[in-house]
Design a protein around this motif. Structure first.
Motif, PDB file in Angstrom:
ATOM      1  N   ALA A 126       0.201   3.340   6.057  1.00  0.00           N
ATOM      2  CA  ALA A 126      -0.942   2.419   6.098  1.00  0.00           C
ATOM      3  C   ALA A 126      -1.021   1.810   7.503  1.00  0.00           C
ATOM      4  O   ALA A 126       0.005   1.495   8.106  1.00  0.00           O
ATOM      5  CB  ALA A 126      -0.776   1.317   5.058  1.00  0.00           C
ATOM      6  N   THR A 131      11.378   2.524   4.090  1.00  0.00           N
ATOM      7  CA  THR A 131      10.078   2.055   4.578  1.00  0.00           C
ATOM      8  C   THR A 131      10.263   1.415   5.940  1.00  0.00           C
ATOM      9  O   THR A 131      11.150   0.585   6.142  1.00  0.00           O
ATOM     10  CB  THR A 131       9.462   1.032   3.611  1.00  0.00           C
ATOM     11  N   ALA A 168       6.217   3.169  -3.363  1.00  0.00           N
ATOM     12  CA  ALA A 168       6.241   4.108  -4.492  1.00  0.00           C
ATOM     13  C   ALA A 168       7.687   4.293  -4.921  1.00  0.00           C
ATOM     14  O   ALA A 168       8.590   4.225  -4.076  1.00  0.00           O
ATOM     15  CB  ALA A 168       5.616   5.441  -4.100  1.00  0.00           C
ATOM     16  N   ALA A 211       5.167   2.811   7.076  1.00  0.00           N
ATOM     17  CA  ALA A 211       5.393   4.210   6.683  1.00  0.00           C
ATOM     18  C   ALA A 211       6.549   4.239   5.700  1.00  0.00           C
ATOM     19  O   ALA A 211       7.638   3.738   5.994  1.00  0.00           O
ATOM     20  CB  ALA A 211       5.714   5.062   7.907  1.00  0.00           C
ATOM     21  N   GLU A 226       0.807  -1.224   0.000  1.00  0.00           N
ATOM     22  CA  GLU A 226       0.000   0.000   0.000  1.00  0.00           C
ATOM     23  C   GLU A 226       0.837   1.268   0.000  1.00  0.00           C
ATOM     24  O   GLU A 226       0.409   2.305  -0.507  1.00  0.00           O
ATOM     25  CB  GLU A 226      -0.895   0.037   1.253  1.00  0.00           C
ATOM     26  N   VAL A 227       2.014   1.223   0.618  1.00  0.00           N
ATOM     27  CA  VAL A 227       2.804   2.461   0.754  1.00  0.00           C
ATOM     28  C   VAL A 227       3.943   2.551  -0.261  1.00  0.00           C
ATOM     29  O   VAL A 227       4.595   3.589  -0.362  1.00  0.00           O
ATOM     30  CB  VAL A 227       3.372   2.622   2.192  1.00  0.00           C
ATOM     31  N   ARG A 256       0.812  13.255   8.002  1.00  0.00           N
ATOM     32  CA  ARG A 256       1.091  13.707   6.628  1.00  0.00           C
ATOM     33  C   ARG A 256       1.454  15.187   6.592  1.00  0.00           C
ATOM     34  O   ARG A 256       2.209  15.623   5.734  1.00  0.00           O
ATOM     35  CB  ARG A 256      -0.120  13.429   5.729  1.00  0.00           C
ATOM     36  N   THR A 275       5.448  11.341   3.042  1.00  0.00           N
ATOM     37  CA  THR A 275       5.302   9.946   3.469  1.00  0.00           C
ATOM     38  C   THR A 275       3.971   9.355   3.021  1.00  0.00           C
ATOM     39  O   THR A 275       2.985  10.064   2.828  1.00  0.00           O
ATOM     40  CB  THR A 275       5.363   9.816   5.011  1.00  0.00           C
ATOM     41  N   ARG A 276       3.972   8.043   2.874  1.00  0.00           N
ATOM     42  CA  ARG A 276       2.732   7.281   2.690  1.00  0.00           C
ATOM     43  C   ARG A 276       2.644   6.316   3.868  1.00  0.00           C
ATOM     44  O   ARG A 276       3.623   5.652   4.211  1.00  0.00           O
ATOM     45  CB  ARG A 276       2.770   6.490   1.378  1.00  0.00           C
ATOM     46  N   LEU A 292      10.010   6.635  -2.932  1.00  0.00           N
ATOM     47  CA  LEU A 292      10.129   6.461  -1.481  1.00  0.00           C
ATOM     48  C   LEU A 292      11.181   5.389  -1.183  1.00  0.00           C
ATOM     49  O   LEU A 292      10.955   4.202  -1.425  1.00  0.00           O
ATOM     50  CB  LEU A 292       8.771   6.087  -0.882  1.00  0.00           C
TER      51      LEU A 292
END
Lengths: 143, 82
Positions: free
Chosen positions: A73, A24, A18, A92, A15-16, A64, A70-71, A21
């Protein structure tokens, strides 16, 4: 966000993810049966679900704003969670590791302080305890 | 008078024997007034703490927060998420 199904770390990471990024952070909180815990076989989680959903959205919004790139979940289990299974998972992802660690840490600390979730410890001797992290658990009787 | 939907969770729901009760309160009133009235009028609620954590319409509030007709007031046992 709230789920009776086991938490999948792979799904959280997906989900996070990308391309931009590069760091993680994955946090899993698991049901513990430590030496001082006298035989915990599982924890029954319950929640004020509508408020918990709203509160998590506030927490994620705050994170956020502090770490805009950041992304994040989050999953929190409800119902019976056996010892060693995850009750919460947070992923994250950020451009660099510092923001990923900071955002992940922020979310778990805020969840601990603010999420309307409760847990009842089920013990091997058949007793059942509501857990109060600030004090002693309240014994409510046999299972 | 205002109509309040009062919600109980976890250990508090067990003490009261219900997850929800309707309560009529004289307005203006605060969450503390609702808690006081609940402890007086709802069977089992006298066992609840005088100063519990509380939420109004899904947000954490202090006990001196005002309540309005139609509000959902929740009394929250010590939080244990995570």
């Amino acid at each position: 966000m709230l789920s009776k199904d086991p938490i999948s770390p792979a799904a959280l990471l997906a989900e996070v993810a990308a391309p931009e990024l590069g760091g993680t952070c994955l946090f899993l909180g698991t049901v513990r049966d430590g030496p001082e815990d006298s035989g915990i076989t599982g924890i029954e989680y319950s929640a004020y679900e509508a408020m918990a959903m709203a509160e998590v959205q506030w927490i994620l919004g705050e994170a956020r704003r502090r770490w805009p790139a950041t992304r994040i979940a989050v999953r929190h289990r409800l119902g019976l969670v056996a010892t060693e299974e995850a009750s919460i998972g947070i992923a994250a992802a950020a451009p660099h590791r510092d923001e990923a660690f900071a955002a992940c840490r922020y979310v778990i600390e805020q969840v601990k302080q603010r999420l309307p979730v409760w847990k009842k410890e089920l013990r091997a001797d058949g007793s059942v305890l509501w857990v109060d992290p600030q004090g002693r658990p309240a014994v409510v009787g046999p299972a | 008078m205002g109509q309040i939907r009062l919600k109980f969770f976890a250990r508090y729901a067990e003490l009261v024997g219900a997850e929800e009760r309707e309560l009529s309160v004289a307005l203006p009133a605060t969450v503390a007034d609702v808690v006081r009235l609940a402890r007086d009028e709802i069977p089992g609620a006298a066992a609840l703490p005088e100063r519990p954590l509380a939420a109004v319409n899904l947000r954490h509030v202090r006990l001196d927060a005002p309540v309005a007709d139609g509000d959902e007031v929740a009394l929250l046992p010590p939080l244990a998420g995570g």
